[in-house]
Write a protein that holds these residues in place. Structure first.
Motif, PDB file in Angstrom:
ATOM      1  N   UNK A  28     -21.418  57.896  89.455  1.00  0.00           N
ATOM      2  CA  UNK A  28     -20.959  58.849  90.450  1.00  0.00           C
ATOM      3  C   UNK A  28     -21.009  60.281  89.952  1.00  0.00           C
ATOM      4  N   UNK A  29     -22.056  60.629  89.229  1.00  0.00           N
ATOM      5  CA  UNK A  29     -22.227  62.000  88.775  1.00  0.00           C
ATOM      6  C   UNK A  29     -23.133  62.712  89.777  1.00  0.00           C
ATOM      7  N   UNK A  30     -22.611  62.890  90.976  1.00  0.00           N
ATOM      8  CA  UNK A  30     -23.381  63.465  92.067  1.00  0.00           C
ATOM      9  C   UNK A  30     -23.754  64.913  91.781  1.00  0.00           C
ATOM     10  N   UNK A  56     -16.187  78.466  96.554  1.00  0.00           N
ATOM     11  CA  UNK A  56     -17.240  78.547  95.542  1.00  0.00           C
ATOM     12  C   UNK A  56     -16.651  78.718  94.147  1.00  0.00           C
ATOM     13  N   UNK A  57     -17.190  77.947  93.220  1.00  0.00           N
ATOM     14  CA  UNK A  57     -16.769  78.022  91.830  1.00  0.00           C
ATOM     15  C   UNK A  57     -18.035  78.279  91.014  1.00  0.00           C
ATOM     16  N   UNK A  58     -18.128  79.454  90.389  1.00  0.00           N
ATOM     17  CA  UNK A  58     -19.348  79.804  89.674  1.00  0.00           C
ATOM     18  C   UNK A  58     -19.511  79.021  88.376  1.00  0.00           C
ATOM     19  N   UNK A  59     -18.468  78.391  87.911  1.00  0.00           N
ATOM     20  CA  UNK A  59     -18.564  77.587  86.696  1.00  0.00           C
ATOM     21  C   UNK A  59     -18.894  76.146  87.054  1.00  0.00           C
ATOM     22  N   UNK A  60     -19.103  75.345  86.029  1.00  0.00           N
ATOM     23  CA  UNK A  60     -19.412  73.934  86.253  1.00  0.00           C
ATOM     24  C   UNK A  60     -18.230  73.206  86.879  1.00  0.00           C
ATOM     25  N   UNK A  61     -18.525  72.131  87.566  1.00  0.00           N
ATOM     26  CA  UNK A  61     -17.485  71.271  88.131  1.00  0.00           C
ATOM     27  C   UNK A  61     -17.174  70.206  87.079  1.00  0.00           C
ATOM     28  N   UNK A  62     -15.898  69.998  86.803  1.00  0.00           N
ATOM     29  CA  UNK A  62     -15.477  69.014  85.811  1.00  0.00           C
ATOM     30  C   UNK A  62     -15.646  67.582  86.310  1.00  0.00           C
ATOM     31  N   UNK A  63     -15.241  66.651  85.460  1.00  0.00           N
ATOM     32  CA  UNK A  63     -15.399  65.230  85.773  1.00  0.00           C
ATOM     33  C   UNK A  63     -14.097  64.479  85.554  1.00  0.00           C
ATOM     34  N   UNK A  91     -14.964  46.666  77.655  1.00  0.00           N
ATOM     35  CA  UNK A  91     -14.212  47.246  76.545  1.00  0.00           C
ATOM     36  C   UNK A  91     -15.076  48.232  75.759  1.00  0.00           C
ATOM     37  N   UNK A  92     -14.522  49.408  75.477  1.00  0.00           N
ATOM     38  CA  UNK A  92     -15.258  50.452  74.778  1.00  0.00           C
ATOM     39  C   UNK A  92     -16.115  51.298  75.691  1.00  0.00           C
ATOM     40  N   UNK A  93     -16.155  50.963  76.984  1.00  0.00           N
ATOM     41  CA  UNK A  93     -16.987  51.681  77.933  1.00  0.00           C
ATOM     42  C   UNK A  93     -16.270  52.841  78.591  1.00  0.00           C
ATOM     43  N   UNK A  94     -17.033  53.562  79.402  1.00  0.00           N
ATOM     44  CA  UNK A  94     -16.516  54.765  80.043  1.00  0.00           C
ATOM     45  C   UNK A  94     -17.074  54.875  81.461  1.00  0.00           C
ATOM     46  N   UNK A  95     -16.252  55.351  82.381  1.00  0.00           N
ATOM     47  CA  UNK A  95     -16.630  55.638  83.767  1.00  0.00           C
ATOM     48  C   UNK A  95     -16.500  57.141  83.937  1.00  0.00           C
ATOM     49  N   UNK A  96     -17.492  57.781  84.574  1.00  0.00           N
ATOM     50  CA  UNK A  96     -17.368  59.207  84.867  1.00  0.00           C
ATOM     51  C   UNK A  96     -17.750  59.476  86.311  1.00  0.00           C
ATOM     52  N   UNK A  97     -17.086  60.466  86.880  1.00  0.00           N
ATOM     53  CA  UNK A  97     -17.390  60.894  88.243  1.00  0.00           C
ATOM     54  C   UNK A  97     -17.158  62.399  88.293  1.00  0.00           C
ATOM     55  N   UNK A  98     -18.141  63.144  88.777  1.00  0.00           N
ATOM     56  CA  UNK A  98     -17.967  64.580  88.980  1.00  0.00           C
ATOM     57  C   UNK A  98     -16.923  64.774  90.075  1.00  0.00           C
ATOM     58  N   UNK A 131      -7.596  66.025  93.752  1.00  0.00           N
ATOM     59  CA  UNK A 131      -7.981  66.784  94.931  1.00  0.00           C
ATOM     60  C   UNK A 131      -8.617  68.083  94.448  1.00  0.00           C
ATOM     61  N   UNK A 132      -9.913  68.219  94.684  1.00  0.00           N
ATOM     62  CA  UNK A 132     -10.652  69.423  94.311  1.00  0.00           C
ATOM     63  C   UNK A 132     -10.402  70.464  95.393  1.00  0.00           C
ATOM     64  N   UNK A 133      -9.843  71.612  94.982  1.00  0.00           N
ATOM     65  CA  UNK A 133      -9.498  72.665  95.927  1.00  0.00           C
ATOM     66  C   UNK A 133      -9.903  74.005  95.321  1.00  0.00           C
ATOM     67  N   UNK A 134     -11.120  74.451  95.652  1.00  0.00           N
ATOM     68  CA  UNK A 134     -11.623  75.708  95.109  1.00  0.00           C
ATOM     69  C   UNK A 134     -11.814  75.611  93.608  1.00  0.00           C
ATOM     70  N   UNK A 135     -11.196  76.544  92.876  1.00  0.00           N
ATOM     71  CA  UNK A 135     -11.315  76.571  91.414  1.00  0.00           C
ATOM     72  C   UNK A 135     -10.256  75.727  90.722  1.00  0.00           C
TER      73      UNK A 135
END
Length: 190
Positions: A28-30, A56-63, A91-98, A131-135
């Motif tokens: 889910x790293x859209x 708008x956020x001029x920097x990268x979007x976190x995950x 076990x030992x794995x990772x899930x990421x989503x932007x 909840x992503x809200x602006x910056x």
């Protein structure tokens, strides 16, 4: 004729018995967060990641990151106005989503269970909601239907004050925090 068949069978056997040491699930790293577009009723379509959008956020979007340090797999569903398919994290794995914003529900809930299909069985779940809200990204950690990580540590960092459950059980009171949306948030299980 027999040699290629033997090599094929040997290759399949090698795959069947190999065990990855680390699994990185990044389904889910859209490139543009799902739901970043206004509804069809809106007169213009402006992604949240482009200039001209009030959010708008001029920097990268976190995950949102989930690290499985438990001895067994965990199962994760990313839930907004739609439920994304179950993801198994070994076990030992990772899930990421932007981080993404869902215009119908506002926020996203990463629902985590130790039971395969647990979302649909009312199994105990830990919910990493954001909840992503602006910056800014607002986030929370809670349990429903029980405590799937009882007896194990759970932490969501960075957070101030820290969200850390030494025994896998949430404390009383609010766990809501806010931070800059360009930073990653990491939930570590066990």
């Amino acid at each position: 004729m027999r040699f290629p068949l033997f090599v094929s069978i040997l290759s399949l056997a090698t795959l069947a018995f190999s065990r990855p040491t680390v699994q990185d699930v990044n389904n889910h790293n859209d490139p543009i967060p799902y739901g970043a577009f206004p509804s069809s009723a809106s007169s213009s379509i402006t992604p949240a990641t482009t200039p001209g959008n009030p959010n708008y956020n001029s920097t990268r979007i976190g995950r949102a990151i989930v690290l499985n340090r438990c001895p067994k797999p965990v199962y994760i569903w990313s839930v907004g106005s739609i439920v994304r398919p179950e993801t198994t994290v070994l076990p030992g794995g990772r899930f990421t989503e932007t981080f993404r914003r869902d215009l119908e529900t506002g926020g996203i809930a990463l629902k985590i269970s130790t039971v395969k299909g647990g979302l649909y069985k009312s199994a105990p779940q830990t919910i990493f909601a954001y909840n992503l809200n602006g910056n800014k990204v607002w986030y929370d950690l809670s349990d429903v239907f029980g405590d799937p990580f009882r007896g194990r540590s759970v932490s969501l960092l960075p957070s101030s004050p820290p969200i850390s459950w030494s025994n896998g059980i949430p404390p009383h009171g609010s766990q809501v925090r806010v931070q800059d949306s360009s930073q990653d948030l990491t939930l570590t299980l066990c």
